[in-house]
Scaffold this active site. Structure first.
Site, mmCIF file in Angstrom:
data_model
loop_
_atom_site.group_PDB
_atom_site.id
_atom_site.type_symbol
_atom_site.label_atom_id
_atom_site.label_comp_id
_atom_site.label_asym_id
_atom_site.label_seq_id
_atom_site.Cartn_x
_atom_site.Cartn_y
_atom_site.Cartn_z
ATOM 1 N N SER A 8 0.840 -1.166 0.054
ATOM 2 C CA SER A 8 -0.172 0.070 -0.115
ATOM 3 C C SER A 8 0.762 1.313 -0.359
ATOM 4 C CB SER A 8 -0.879 -0.068 1.259
ATOM 5 O OG SER A 8 -1.522 1.346 1.454
ATOM 6 N N TYR A 63 -1.351 -0.834 10.621
ATOM 7 C CA TYR A 63 -1.525 -1.320 9.481
ATOM 8 C C TYR A 63 -0.371 -0.583 8.396
ATOM 9 C CZ TYR A 63 -3.455 -2.080 4.682
ATOM 10 O OH TYR A 63 -3.590 -2.476 3.410
#
Length: 253
Positions: free
Chosen positions: A154, A176
């Site tokens: 990401s 995350y």
């Protein structure tokens, strides 16, 4: 030449390309499986939920994809070992591994509120799970003439983007985002070890895709997010390795 070896080689070459996509029962994972299946590939749908896995396989088959289910929980050693055995029995080798399965944890989430158990849960799925699956599948990948590994990362894992003034990556992420930074570092180490073996491994940033991971708040579709993964899965032999890409090209670490 060993008697029969030419025939065996030709038989292997005539077999369809086989890919395994983890977390492929929904969202980006399903879109990746569909995109690879549209190329005429055999696709293993890795997922831990039996019903969702079965539904995804049935839907892919209805669309003409040569799909098969692979019971797979990336956080379990026994599950991953069994998955590798199943793929080996079904295909004899693995040409492409897409490490897509992952969890988000809390979002947004201040690092001061992250619990050790919460951090362990995210890292176990997003990093250790990738290592567990990759190492289990490597013997099968080494049998391929053109092996590829794609790790779903990401933009939030990019330290460069995270520290660039004016870049908005969606607020604080105590677990995350760091897990994706960790995954990027692991990807680089694999690329260094596998250099010269023909195995190309890269990170893919699908973008802000509308999935249940973000409450379907994303701005692009799973199919749009899957496009960069399909591109990395089909790299030529002289393609890049140990890098990170999104739809527009290289992404800084």
């Amino acid at each position: 030449m060993v008697p029969g070896s030419l025939a065996a080689t030709m038989e292997i070459m005539s077999e369809p390309t086989t890919a395994l996509v983890t977390g492929a029962n929904k969202g980006i994972g399903y879109a990746i499986a569909a995109g690879l299946g549209a190329l005429g590939w055999r696709v293993g749908v890795g997922a831990r939920d039996e019903r969702r896995r079965g539904d995804a396989v049935a839907k892919l088959r209805a669309a003409g994809v040569d799909a098969f289910g692979v019971p797979l929980d990336v956080t379990g050693d026994a599950s991953v070992t069994s998955a590798a055995r199943l793929v080996g029995e079904r295909a004899g080798r693995l040409d492409v591994l897409v490490n897509n399965a992952g969890v988000a944890g809390g979002w947004p989430e201040r690092p001061t509120t992250v619990t050790p158990d919460g951090m362990r849960t995210v890292v176990e799925a997003n990093v250790i799970g990738v290592v567990r699956v990759t190492n289990a599948m490597l013997p099968l990948l080494r049998r391929s003439a053109r092996p590829r590994i794609v790790n779903l990362s990401s933009h939030v894992g990019s330290l460069t983007l995270q520290t660039t003034p004016g870049v908005d990556l969606g607020g604080l992420s105590g677990a995350y985002a760091p897990s994706k930074t960790f995954l990027n570092a692991v990807t680089v180490q694999y690329a260094k070890e596998l250099a010269g073996t023909g195995i190309l491994i890269n990170s893919a940033c699908p973008g802000y895709v509308a999935t249940d991971l973000n409450g379907f708040s994303g701005t692009s579709t799973p199919e749009q997010g899957a496009a960069v993964v399909v591109r990395l899965a089909t790299l030529p032999d002289d393609g890049p390795t140990g890098q990170q890409f999104d739809a527009d090209g290289p992404v800084p670490w």
